[in-house]
Design a protein around this motif. Sequence first.
Motif, mmCIF file in Angstrom:
data_model
loop_
_atom_site.group_PDB
_atom_site.id
_atom_site.type_symbol
_atom_site.label_atom_id
_atom_site.label_comp_id
_atom_site.label_asym_id
_atom_site.label_seq_id
_atom_site.Cartn_x
_atom_site.Cartn_y
_atom_site.Cartn_z
ATOM 1 N N VAL A 139 39.963 -0.477 82.824
ATOM 2 C CA VAL A 139 40.769 0.072 83.829
ATOM 3 C C VAL A 139 41.894 0.973 82.816
ATOM 4 O O VAL A 139 42.584 1.423 83.586
ATOM 5 C CB VAL A 139 41.482 -1.412 84.760
ATOM 6 C CG1 VAL A 139 42.556 -0.767 85.306
ATOM 7 C CG2 VAL A 139 40.508 -1.736 85.382
ATOM 8 N N VAL A 192 36.336 -5.858 82.602
ATOM 9 C CA VAL A 192 37.435 -4.908 83.087
ATOM 10 C C VAL A 192 38.845 -4.595 82.752
ATOM 11 O O VAL A 192 39.321 -3.049 83.187
ATOM 12 C CB VAL A 192 36.733 -5.494 84.413
ATOM 13 C CG1 VAL A 192 37.956 -5.344 85.487
ATOM 14 C CG2 VAL A 192 35.805 -6.109 84.597
ATOM 15 N N PRO A 193 39.553 -5.285 82.291
ATOM 16 C CA PRO A 193 40.868 -4.901 82.022
ATOM 17 C C PRO A 193 40.781 -3.740 80.536
ATOM 18 O O PRO A 193 41.694 -2.653 81.576
ATOM 19 C CB PRO A 193 41.306 -6.027 81.308
ATOM 20 C CG PRO A 193 41.193 -7.255 82.143
ATOM 21 C CD PRO A 193 38.972 -6.742 82.747
ATOM 22 N N THR A 214 34.586 -9.683 83.606
ATOM 23 C CA THR A 214 36.120 -10.056 84.368
ATOM 24 C C THR A 214 37.140 -9.676 83.865
ATOM 25 O O THR A 214 37.837 -9.296 84.175
ATOM 26 C CB THR A 214 35.940 -10.464 85.788
ATOM 27 O OG1 THR A 214 35.455 -12.296 84.702
ATOM 28 C CG2 THR A 214 34.179 -10.494 85.992
ATOM 29 N N LEU A 234 48.602 -8.030 89.531
ATOM 30 C CA LEU A 234 47.923 -7.050 88.283
ATOM 31 C C LEU A 234 46.731 -8.047 88.533
ATOM 32 O O LEU A 234 45.244 -7.873 87.679
ATOM 33 C CB LEU A 234 48.606 -7.575 87.072
ATOM 34 C CG LEU A 234 49.462 -6.374 86.918
ATOM 35 C CD1 LEU A 234 49.765 -5.596 84.857
ATOM 36 C CD2 LEU A 234 48.722 -4.595 87.185
ATOM 37 N N PRO A 286 39.728 -10.249 88.126
ATOM 38 C CA PRO A 286 38.851 -10.064 89.186
ATOM 39 C C PRO A 286 37.723 -10.914 90.120
ATOM 40 O O PRO A 286 37.213 -12.043 88.758
ATOM 41 C CB PRO A 286 38.748 -9.036 88.847
ATOM 42 C CG PRO A 286 38.802 -8.744 87.150
ATOM 43 C CD PRO A 286 39.973 -9.752 86.868
ATOM 44 N N CYS A 311 44.312 -8.297 90.179
ATOM 45 C CA CYS A 311 42.661 -7.998 90.654
ATOM 46 C C CYS A 311 42.618 -6.718 89.523
ATOM 47 O O CYS A 311 41.334 -6.730 89.267
ATOM 48 C CB CYS A 311 43.254 -6.946 91.754
ATOM 49 S SG CYS A 311 44.678 -5.748 91.192
ATOM 50 N N VAL A 312 42.753 -6.853 88.648
ATOM 51 C CA VAL A 312 42.428 -6.132 87.516
ATOM 52 C C VAL A 312 42.218 -6.812 85.903
ATOM 53 O O VAL A 312 41.520 -7.027 85.355
ATOM 54 C CB VAL A 312 43.097 -4.262 86.969
ATOM 55 C CG1 VAL A 312 43.096 -3.670 88.020
ATOM 56 C CG2 VAL A 312 44.591 -4.755 86.618
ATOM 57 N N THR A 313 43.573 -7.972 85.722
ATOM 58 C CA THR A 313 43.037 -8.592 84.549
ATOM 59 C C THR A 313 41.989 -10.259 85.214
ATOM 60 O O THR A 313 41.608 -10.833 83.711
ATOM 61 C CB THR A 313 44.893 -9.375 84.466
ATOM 62 O OG1 THR A 313 45.348 -10.218 85.490
ATOM 63 C CG2 THR A 313 45.702 -7.812 83.850
#
Length: 382
Positions: free
Chosen positions: A127, A123-124, A119, A363, A369, A365-367
């Motif tokens: 994205v 994930v980052p 996560t 951010l 999550p 939600c993406v860094t």
Amino acid sequence: MFHAPNAFQRPTLPPASRESEPRHHAPAATDGGPAPASGRSAQAPAAKRRDAYFDNAKFLAIVLVAVAHSWVPVMDGSRAARALYMVTYTFHMPAFILISGYFSRSFDMSPAKVKRLITGVAVPYVVFETAYSLFRRYADDPTAAISLTDPWYLTWFLAALFVWRLTTPLWRTLRHPLAVSLVIACLASLAPGIGDDLDLPRVLQFLPFFVLGLQLTPEHFQLVRRREVRMLALPLFAVAVVFAYWAAPRMELGWFLRDSAAQDMGNPWWSGVVMTLALFGCATLLTAAFLSLVPRRPMWFTVLGAGTICGYLLHGFLVKGAGYAGVFDRNEWMISPIGLVLVSVVAAAGVTLMCTPPVRRVLRCVTEPDMNWAFRRDAARL
């Protein structure tokens, strides 16, 4: 600087996560804020306190990263700018990577830590590698492909951190891990056929700094913060700048990027080994000097250390966007000393704004999550 995102987000980490917090430090607050007042109810879970020193180090390092990136379009023809670039590139990423390794010491492939790795790093990477590829396609090159195995621009660091973190148990087991990592880095510097998947040349050539971080203890950081070391830091940087000014027209910048083999730059194979070892020594000295100058007390920018993941991942849009818009092409005065200073100030101010708490919240939600839906609840028990 600094692990990303752990190094970027939680220093108690360019760039620490809960699983990698060293026990000698006060635990880090999950929101990066100050420790709670002592009068808080004993029944409430104790909030974690961040280490101001590492937050300061991460923020100052990310400013150096952004400023150095902004110099690339305006340093042609300027020997002084090229020298400053060489000095900065010698230690700013090694410092980030070293701190990343320091806060990765407890990574042991447990389910909770693997989840955090996915996560907080994987994930980052997915994205922002996609975002940068689309940005490049629509702003500059319509044929640019989206490939998660070929990091573009600055996303290589997340791919590298993912690989380094996975190998942490191995380095914690070996008797002489730093020596082994240096051998691997030397071999990577003379192997032109190694391939570019996940920017493997950089992963391997920067590996010794991560392994060095794994070997550090709190006493090492206390040592570099001694008054005697601080007094030597500025003269060391002065010598480095003078030497870089002499070497600027004689040395290729590819050595500092560590993304190619010696043969790829038209040099004999043995020069890769020599430059790898020489740059490792120089980077270690300058990183120690940099860390000795980092303030230990809370500063106005300390709170920004919790958001350096945002500054790192966003400032590339600012730098590349200015280049695609022709900002540097239309203004020849930017290659002058005044232009260099202006570009540096704008880059520093831009990355500072990108590290602020509002940007971090947007951010998150993406860094950072919350992906509990993707993981089994009984993973820890299994």
